[in-house]
Scaffold this active site. Sequence first.
Site, PDB file in Angstrom:
ATOM      1  N   GLY A  12       0.847  -1.199   0.000  1.00  0.00           N
ATOM      2  CA  GLY A  12       0.000   0.000   0.000  1.00  0.00           C
ATOM      3  C   GLY A  12       0.869   1.230   0.000  1.00  0.00           C
ATOM      4  N   MET A  16       0.573   7.774   3.081  1.00  0.00           N
ATOM      5  CA  MET A  16       1.049   7.310   4.386  1.00  0.00           C
ATOM      6  C   MET A  16       2.119   6.217   4.232  1.00  0.00           C
ATOM      7  SD  MET A  16      -0.430   8.840   6.993  1.00  0.00           S
ATOM      8  CE  MET A  16      -0.376   7.724   8.387  1.00  0.00           C
ATOM      9  N   ASN A 105      -6.264   2.049  10.259  1.00  0.00           N
ATOM     10  CA  ASN A 105      -7.254   2.294  11.315  1.00  0.00           C
ATOM     11  C   ASN A 105      -8.281   1.172  11.329  1.00  0.00           C
ATOM     12  OD1 ASN A 105      -6.512   4.648  12.651  1.00  0.00           O
ATOM     13  ND2 ASN A 105      -7.447   5.976  11.111  1.00  0.00           N
ATOM     14  N   SER A 131      -0.562   7.470  14.172  1.00  0.00           N
ATOM     15  CA  SER A 131      -1.231   8.771  14.107  1.00  0.00           C
ATOM     16  C   SER A 131      -0.263   9.881  13.729  1.00  0.00           C
ATOM     17  CB  SER A 131      -1.867   9.113  15.451  1.00  0.00           C
ATOM     18  OG  SER A 131      -2.479  10.384  15.373  1.00  0.00           O
ATOM     19  N   GLY A 132      -0.815  10.850  13.018  1.00  0.00           N
ATOM     20  CA  GLY A 132      -0.006  12.024  12.689  1.00  0.00           C
ATOM     21  C   GLY A 132      -0.183  12.478  11.256  1.00  0.00           C
ATOM     22  N   LYS A 185      -5.744   3.136  19.449  1.00  0.00           N
ATOM     23  CA  LYS A 185      -5.871   4.102  18.343  1.00  0.00           C
ATOM     24  C   LYS A 185      -7.329   4.521  18.145  1.00  0.00           C
ATOM     25  CE  LYS A 185      -4.508   6.662  14.853  1.00  0.00           C
ATOM     26  NZ  LYS A 185      -5.591   6.954  13.995  1.00  0.00           N
ATOM     27  N   HIS A 188      -8.045   6.997  20.779  1.00  0.00           N
ATOM     28  CA  HIS A 188      -7.347   8.235  20.371  1.00  0.00           C
ATOM     29  C   HIS A 188      -8.243   9.020  19.419  1.00  0.00           C
ATOM     30  CE1 HIS A 188      -5.083  10.403  17.261  1.00  0.00           C
ATOM     31  NE2 HIS A 188      -4.155  10.653  18.180  1.00  0.00           N
ATOM     32  N   ASN A 189      -8.794   8.329  18.433  1.00  0.00           N
ATOM     33  CA  ASN A 189      -9.623   9.019  17.446  1.00  0.00           C
ATOM     34  C   ASN A 189     -10.922   9.526  18.055  1.00  0.00           C
ATOM     35  OD1 ASN A 189      -7.584   8.189  15.720  1.00  0.00           O
ATOM     36  ND2 ASN A 189      -9.000   7.794  14.042  1.00  0.00           N
ATOM     37  N   GLU A 192     -10.037  12.615  19.595  1.00  0.00           N
ATOM     38  CA  GLU A 192      -9.811  13.577  18.484  1.00  0.00           C
ATOM     39  C   GLU A 192     -11.143  14.193  18.024  1.00  0.00           C
ATOM     40  OE1 GLU A 192      -7.306  11.987  15.182  1.00  0.00           O
ATOM     41  OE2 GLU A 192      -8.992  12.469  13.884  1.00  0.00           O
ATOM     42  N   TYR A 193     -12.157  13.346  17.819  1.00  0.00           N
ATOM     43  CA  TYR A 193     -13.474  13.848  17.397  1.00  0.00           C
ATOM     44  C   TYR A 193     -14.005  14.838  18.433  1.00  0.00           C
ATOM     45  CZ  TYR A 193     -14.583  10.291  13.725  1.00  0.00           C
ATOM     46  OH  TYR A 193     -14.623   9.510  12.599  1.00  0.00           O
ATOM     47  N   ARG A 290     -21.487  15.294  14.173  1.00  0.00           N
ATOM     48  CA  ARG A 290     -21.042  15.117  12.776  1.00  0.00           C
ATOM     49  C   ARG A 290     -22.219  14.593  11.962  1.00  0.00           C
ATOM     50  NH1 ARG A 290     -14.796  13.188  11.778  1.00  0.00           N
ATOM     51  NH2 ARG A 290     -13.855  14.414  13.434  1.00  0.00           N
TER      52      ARG A 290
HETATM   53  C1  6PG Z   1      -4.597  10.224  12.910  1.00  0.00           C
HETATM   54  C2  6PG Z   1      -6.035  10.423  12.440  1.00  0.00           C
HETATM   55  C3  6PG Z   1      -6.340   9.638  11.225  1.00  0.00           C
HETATM   56  C4  6PG Z   1      -7.790   9.722  10.751  1.00  0.00           C
HETATM   57  C5  6PG Z   1      -8.271  11.072  10.426  1.00  0.00           C
HETATM   58  C6  6PG Z   1      -9.622  11.140   9.756  1.00  0.00           C
HETATM   59  O1  6PG Z   1      -4.472   9.847  14.050  1.00  0.00           O
HETATM   60  O2  6PG Z   1      -3.670  10.469  12.143  1.00  0.00           O
HETATM   61  O3  6PG Z   1      -6.897   9.993  13.446  1.00  0.00           O
HETATM   62  O4  6PG Z   1      -6.056   8.310  11.531  1.00  0.00           O
HETATM   63  O5  6PG Z   1      -7.901   8.973   9.623  1.00  0.00           O
HETATM   64  O6  6PG Z   1      -8.316  11.849  11.571  1.00  0.00           O
HETATM   65  O7  6PG Z   1     -10.630  10.545  10.499  1.00  0.00           O
HETATM   66  P1  6PG Z   1     -12.155  10.835  10.133  1.00  0.00           P
HETATM   67  O8  6PG Z   1     -12.254  10.766   8.625  1.00  0.00           O
HETATM   68  O9  6PG Z   1     -12.974   9.772  10.774  1.00  0.00           O
HETATM   69  O10 6PG Z   1     -12.427  12.210  10.634  1.00  0.00           O
END
Ligand code: 6PG
Length: 473
Positions: A12, A16, A105, A131-132, A185, A188-189, A192-193, A290
Amino acid sequence: MENRQYQLGMIGLGTMGRNLLLNLADHGYHVLGFDQDPTKVQLLNNSSSAAGSVKGVGDVQEMIRLLETPRKIMMLVPAGKPVDAVTDELLPLLAPGDILIDGGNSFYCDTQRRIEKCAAQQIHFMGIGISGGEKGARYGPSIMPGGDEAAYEALKPMLEAVAAKVNGSPCVAYLGKGAAGHFVKMVHNGIEYAIMQMISETYWIFRDALKLQPEALHEIYHRWNQGPMQSFLLEITAKIFQQKDSFSDHWLIDMIDDHAEAKGTGKWTSQQAMDLHVPVNVIDTAVAMRDLSGFAEERKRAAGLYHPDRRRLSDSSLVAEHLHDALYFGTIVCYAQGLAMLHRGSHELDMQIPLYEVVRIWRGGCIIRSALLDRFYTIYQQDPELPNLLLHPEIADLLMKLEHNTRQILSIALLGGYTLPGLVSALSYFDAYRSERLPANLIQAQRDFFGAHTYRRIDREGIFHTEWEDANT
Ligand code: 6PG
């Protein structure tokens, strides 16, 4: 290069995958990449590195032939069926001891299933959250690995080399058994949301209630990012407000459609939190908002029906100060919820997740990196089994300092007709969590009334049922 000299293969070669390979090569590794799309393979072949080397290969068998054994292969393909398809293609080609990594993910239950499938052939399948974003992959992500510990040890030098560094310490650590890496992870997300939702709520007060222009917003978020809330998400928010539109004379932010999309990791966090019976209502709210943002037509109809008359707020510097504290408060609460979920998940799912390592590696490279995590790291080092950050005296002191301004601005905003469901959820959670007694006794009575579901008493052991109608006649 000779046969079997390459140290890692990547399946892939999206941005990334390619960036992670270049990062590895910069650290002296010799790495291979494969993609179904020959142009991506070609692109990799056109890249070079002074320290190591990168090579694109035309098929997976060539990769198998050229890799050192035991082989280390990482997949960076979309979550779901593509991961199963690549795994199934690779399995017959791999040998016992080889390590197959899913760096995407993926849903952690899928990862657990794949671990078991591969284990039957003595292949180590590892779920590793990375992540990043694109820059992180290229120059230092936060890496969240879980699975077989011996397999992690074999990967450790490579992962430590490419990971982000905070005070010289790499943002990677062994995070536990089975699918722990993808579980961490996912959470973590979810965080993030939640943070993104709450930042957007503060932005809307500035923009809609105070009518501030993006230049002023840039100044505010830039200033906030110099303080104790310093974070990657605040940093990019400040930068977003500097961007002019290339199609018009407007600021770009004003021209972006307000439907927030999602790939599902936040939703999984909420779903799994409910299965684990851990409340993460700030994350739930972020997921719901969302979804609500996608109801553009209905929102338009409702706006016509209710013609909301929002009260314009004044005294922007006071509002800014209060909103700062509300966001600070909400951010701490949503980290607390995510970490409480990891604590519960670690035990219930037998993952043995070291929380102090989680917060340590979230300090750099990842999307939710923030100065706050330094404080959390010290706390979890002292008390690795702390069930909830809100129980720590230092956090309690901080939240109590922020509480007044938080209540102040949320009340004003709610009276004015503004929507801040993430921040309100954080405050409601805080109020409920610190309540020795909740009104759930009435819910128990109602359950027993209509369904004989029984209840417990506060003064004696046992299970009780009351014939409620009879008792009142
Ligand atoms: C990260 C992010 C990444 C994620 C985006 C988009 O840690 O680098 O979490 O993995 O894909 O944030 O996520 P959504 O499309 O669900 O907003």
